[in-house]
Design an enzyme around this catalytic site. Structure first.
Site, PDB file in Angstrom:
ATOM      1  N   GLN A 161      -4.749  -2.237   9.479  1.00 55.91           N
ATOM      2  CA  GLN A 161      -4.538  -3.521   8.802  1.00 55.91           C
ATOM      3  C   GLN A 161      -5.133  -4.649   9.639  1.00 55.91           C
ATOM      4  O   GLN A 161      -4.814  -4.797  10.819  1.00 55.91           O
ATOM      5  CB  GLN A 161      -3.029  -3.742   8.582  1.00 55.91           C
ATOM      6  CG  GLN A 161      -2.690  -4.991   7.803  1.00 55.91           C
ATOM      7  CD  GLN A 161      -3.165  -4.924   6.352  1.00 55.91           C
ATOM      8  OE1 GLN A 161      -2.983  -3.919   5.662  1.00 55.91           O
ATOM      9  NE2 GLN A 161      -3.785  -5.989   5.885  1.00 55.91           N
ATOM     10  N   LYS A 186       0.845  -1.201   0.000  1.00 53.01           N
ATOM     11  CA  LYS A 186       0.000   0.000   0.000  1.00 53.01           C
ATOM     12  C   LYS A 186       0.880   1.251   0.000  1.00 53.01           C
ATOM     13  O   LYS A 186       0.584   2.236  -0.675  1.00 53.01           O
ATOM     14  CB  LYS A 186      -0.931  -0.014   1.214  1.00 53.01           C
ATOM     15  CG  LYS A 186      -2.075  -0.976   1.022  1.00 53.01           C
ATOM     16  CD  LYS A 186      -2.761  -1.355   2.304  1.00 53.01           C
ATOM     17  CE  LYS A 186      -3.606  -2.604   2.054  1.00 53.01           C
ATOM     18  NZ  LYS A 186      -4.031  -3.278   3.256  1.00 53.01           N
ATOM     19  N   ASP A 205     -11.357   2.758   3.968  1.00 51.13           N
ATOM     20  CA  ASP A 205     -11.703   1.349   3.739  1.00 51.13           C
ATOM     21  C   ASP A 205     -13.217   1.169   3.631  1.00 51.13           C
ATOM     22  O   ASP A 205     -13.682   0.114   3.192  1.00 51.13           O
ATOM     23  CB  ASP A 205     -11.204   0.494   4.918  1.00 51.13           C
ATOM     24  CG  ASP A 205     -10.027  -0.379   4.517  1.00 51.13           C
ATOM     25  OD1 ASP A 205      -9.807  -0.532   3.306  1.00 51.13           O
ATOM     26  OD2 ASP A 205      -9.353  -0.897   5.421  1.00 51.13           O
TER      27      ASP A 205
END
Ligand code: NAP
Length: 363
Positions: A167, A123, A190
Site C-alpha cells: 500500500q 481490498k 498491481d
C-alpha cells in the site's frame, strides 16, 4: 478551508474523508485539494447516441443514430465491475473444486495512515466477496526498509500467496522503488514492476500483469463493444500508473494514440480529433464540450472533489470531464463516481485470480 479530502477510487462507493494537509497520488488512491466550483457539470440520465455499442450483459448490439436530443450512453462501471466480481467468484469456486487451490492476495501496510488502512480494509472485503484469501501485514511507521523487504521476500516464496500489494505511499525513509522492485513479477498484481511495464511497452512481449486502473478503462471499452482498432485515441495525462499504461494498452488494441500532458500546446485541438478519449489528469471539469468530436467515447479516470454547499458533506466528486457538456456531444461517457473507480479493484481481483491460475498452469 485548510483541509483536503481523500478518496479511494478503487471503491465502488468512493470512500471520502476529510484530512488536514495531506496530498499524494498513487495507483489506487489520490488525495486532492478541495477545489472551488469551476464549472457546474453533473451527471444526467442519458440515451444512446451515434456509435454501435455492445451491451456488457448480452451480446446485443445497440446501434443508435444521431438523436435530436443528443445524449451519450452512460458507461456503467459499477455494473460492469459487479458483473466481473461475479465472474471471478464463480471461477474461484471452480478452481477450489477442481484442484483445491484458493487464490491469495497479500497486502503490506506500513504506518498508521487512516486512509491507507481504509483502502486495505476495502481490498480485504473485496477479496472476501469473491472467495479470495487475503493476508495482511501491518508494520509500524518506523519499520526499516529491510523489514518490509523481508515480508516481501517471504510472500514471494509463499505458494498460498498469488498477489502482493504494497500500500502506497510508504513512509518517507523507505525507498518506494526498492520495495516495488522487490515484488516478484509473478505476483506483481498491481502491475507496477518495471519489467511488467517494460513488457507492456514492447511489441511481441506480454506483461504478466497490467496496472489495474488502465486495464479497467480498456475492459470498459471492450465490454461495451467499442471498436478501438484503427481509431484515433487521445490519452490526457502520462502518469506511470494511469496515463502512460493506458496509452500503451490502446496502442496494443491498434488505436493511433496521442498523449496530451501539462506542456501540450493545443490540448483542445488535439483532443477534438479523438474517437476515444481517456482522461487521467486530476483537474475538475477540464475537458469541455468544445474539446469533443461528435460521437467520441470518453473514459474519465479523474476523481476530483469540488465544493458543493448543497451536499451534506460540503463537496461532491467530479471527473476531469465536464459531464453535462460532453454528454450532449459524445456517444458514450463514464460517470464520476461510478465509472472507472469500481473497475480498479475488480481488476486487482482479476489479476490475483490470473496469477493463481498461472501458478497451476490453468488456462
Ligand atoms: P498524476 O500522477 O498527478 O498525473 C496527472 C497527469 O496529468 C500528468 O501526466 C500531468 O502532466 C497531466 N496534467 C496535469 N495538468 C494538466 C493539464 N492542465 N493539461 C494536460 N495534462 C495535465 O495523476 P494520476 O495519478 O495519473 O491521476 C489522475 C486522476 O485520476 C486523478 O484525479 C486521480 O484521482 C484519478 N485516479 C483515479 C483512479 C480510479 O480508479 N478511478 C485511479 C488512479 C487515479 P505532466 O506529466 O506534464 O505533469
Amino acid at each position: 478551508m485548510a483541509s483536503v479530502i481523500f478518496i479511494d477510487p478503487s471503491s465502488a462507493a468512493a470512500v471520502v474523508h476529510r484530512l488536514p494537509f495531506t496530498r499524494f497520488s498513487n495507483g489506487l488512491i489520490s488525495l486532492r485539494r478541495l477545489v472551488g466550483p469551476l464549472h457546474v457539470c453533473s451527471p444526467t440520465p442519458t440515451l444512446p447516441r451515434t456509435l454501435s455499442l455492445r451491451s456488457p450483459r448480452s451480446s446485443r448490439l445497440v446501434t443508435a443514430s444521431m438523436a435530436t436530443e443528443p445524449s451519450a450512453k452512460v458507461i456503467d462501471g459499477k455494473a460492469v465491475a459487479k458483473q466481473i466480481r461475479e465472474e471471478i467468484g464463480a471461477e474461484v469456486s471452480k478452481l477450489k473444486e477442481a484442484i483445491g487451490v484458493v487464490p491469495g492476495l497479500a497486502v503490506i501496510l506500513v504506518g498508521d495512515r487512516k486512509d491507507s488502512a481504509t483502502y486495505v480494509r476495502n481490498k480485504k472485503k473485496a477479496c472476501e466477496s469473491v472467495g479470495i484469501n487475503s493476508f495482511e501485514v501491518h508494520l509500524p511507521d518506523d519499520s526499516s526498509e529491510e523489514e518490509v523487504l523481508k515480508f516481501i521476500s517471504d510472500f514471494n516464496g509463499d505458494p498460498s500467496v498469488h498477489g502482493i500489494l504494497v500500500q502506497l505511499p510508504l513512509p518517507s525513509h523507505i525507498n518506494e522503488q526498492n520495495i516495488l522492485n522487490a515484488v516478484t513479477i509473478e505476483k506483481d498484481v498491481d502491475g507496477f514492476h518495471p519489467l511488467n511495464i517494460g513488457r507492456l511497452a514492447m511489441r511481441g512481449r506480454e506483461p504478466l500483469f497490467v496496472t489495474c486502473t488502465p486495464k479497467g478503462c480498456i475492459e470498459l471499452l471492450l465490454r461495451y463493444g467499442v471498436d478501438i482498432k484503427g481509431k484515433r485515441a487521445v490519452v490526457i495525462g502520462r502518469s506511470n500508473i494511469v496515463g502512460m499504461p493506458a496509452a500503451l494498452l490502446l496502442q496494443r488494441e491498434d488505436a493511433t494514440v496521442t498523449i496530451v500532458h501539462s506542456r501540450t500546446k493545443n490540448p483542445e485541438e488535439i483532443t477534438r480529433q479523438a474517437d476515444i478519449i481517456i482522461s487521467a489528469v486530476g483537474q475538475p471539469n477540464m475537458v469541455r464540450g468544445s474539446w469533443i468530436k461528435p460521437g467520441a467515447v470518453i473514459i474519465d479516470v479523474g476523481i476530483n472533489p469540488v465544493e458543493d454547499a448543497s451536499s451534506p458533506r460540503g463537496y461532491r466528486l467530479v471527473g476531469d470531464v465536464c459531464y453535462d457538456e460532453v454528454c450532449k456531444i459524445a456517444a458514450a461517457v463514464t460517470p464520476v463516481p461510478g465509472g472507472v473507480g469500481p473497475m480498479t479493484i475488480a481488476m486487482l481481483l482479476s489479476n490475483t485470480l490470473s496469477s493463481a491460475k498461472r501458478a497451476y498452469n490453468i488456462k
